[in-house]
Design a protein around this motif. Sequence first.
Motif, mmCIF file in Angstrom:
data_model
loop_
_atom_site.group_PDB
_atom_site.id
_atom_site.type_symbol
_atom_site.label_atom_id
_atom_site.label_comp_id
_atom_site.label_asym_id
_atom_site.label_seq_id
_atom_site.Cartn_x
_atom_site.Cartn_y
_atom_site.Cartn_z
ATOM 1 N N ILE A 152 85.809 -1.143 31.686
ATOM 2 C CA ILE A 152 86.870 -2.154 31.636
ATOM 3 C C ILE A 152 87.941 -1.849 32.678
ATOM 4 N N ILE A 153 88.308 -0.571 32.809
ATOM 5 C CA ILE A 153 89.302 -0.173 33.811
ATOM 6 C C ILE A 153 88.779 -0.470 35.214
ATOM 7 N N LYS A 192 85.722 1.639 27.825
ATOM 8 C CA LYS A 192 87.020 1.715 28.499
ATOM 9 C C LYS A 192 86.901 2.027 30.000
ATOM 10 N N PRO A 193 86.079 2.994 30.426
ATOM 11 C CA PRO A 193 85.959 3.254 31.876
ATOM 12 C C PRO A 193 85.468 2.035 32.658
ATOM 13 N N TYR A 217 85.501 -3.659 17.955
ATOM 14 C CA TYR A 217 86.845 -3.160 18.266
ATOM 15 C C TYR A 217 86.914 -1.634 18.271
ATOM 16 N N THR A 272 96.492 2.811 31.892
ATOM 17 C CA THR A 272 95.301 2.848 31.059
ATOM 18 C C THR A 272 94.826 4.270 30.758
ATOM 19 N N VAL A 310 84.601 -1.423 22.475
ATOM 20 C CA VAL A 310 85.733 -1.441 23.410
ATOM 21 C C VAL A 310 86.161 -0.035 23.842
ATOM 22 N N PRO A 311 86.360 0.926 22.910
ATOM 23 C CA PRO A 311 86.766 2.269 23.349
ATOM 24 C C PRO A 311 85.743 2.949 24.257
#
Length: 296
Positions: free
Chosen positions: A216-217, A213-214, A205, A290, A209-210
């Motif tokens: 995931i976007i 982020k690119p 988490y 986002t 995940v952080p």
Amino acid sequence: MIKKILYNKKIVPWIFIAPFLIFFTIFKAYPIIYSSFLSLHEMQGLSGREFVGLKNYIELINDSNFLKAVWNNTKYMIGTMITLIPIPLIFAVLLDSKHCKGKNIYKTILFIPTLTSLVIAAAVFKILLYKGETGIVNLLIGYIGIPPQKWLINPLLTIPSVVLIATWRWTGMNLIYFTTGLTGISKELYESASIDGANMLQRFYYITVPLLKPIIIFVATLNLIGGYKLFTEVYMLWDGGASPGKSALTLAVMMYRTAFSYFELGYASTIGFLMALIILILSLFQLKLTGFFKEN
């Protein structure tokens, strides 16, 4: 003269990108511009056209089929967001673990469906789901006590059926995206977090995940675009897209029927132009939401 041009730093870059610009103009920019032009006309086949201004847009916005198609596309898009981001991400994390043996074999198995033609995939799933209470899928879920479902007949299950196909086909591709992103995360971060007492879920988490982020976007944006371009699966599963109660009618299917069944090319162009506009607006909204446009 030619040598002078080839050694000119201002001209040479344009020579290299010229093929892209030519093909983009012919096959992307021109069709969009011409489609917007046709959307302002009323056309019945190729016999001629009559300028009607915004009449097509007004009729389309008040068309119940159009509103239903937008809603169906939205449900499909949300469904793929729910399945095609968490599932491949979890698989990627598991395969990236040092405890996982035979990573390449698992990656290959998961990636193979991506290479399958959409037409073939839809045809196979049509057999698996079948238009009734029989079929291989119902046989399998029967072993765990779930009663047989009318996947392609029940209006409540039509969109989930299409989401099932998308999940099977695109999980492997998104897995590759996330796996590539994980290679850029230093293992030292995980080791430091472990020393500080962070468990596996906390490391996932607060680190994975952080830093992903690119990616995931990027995956979310692809899912959004694909969600509103849905056509082949619906067209194949229901013989031309004639789903029960129009429960799987999509913008692309509606545009195809309007253009090639009713030959109303002006109205079909309006559908296509609004579909592109919806994708553009929602994509920009998602990127804004986002924080994609924020400066570091």
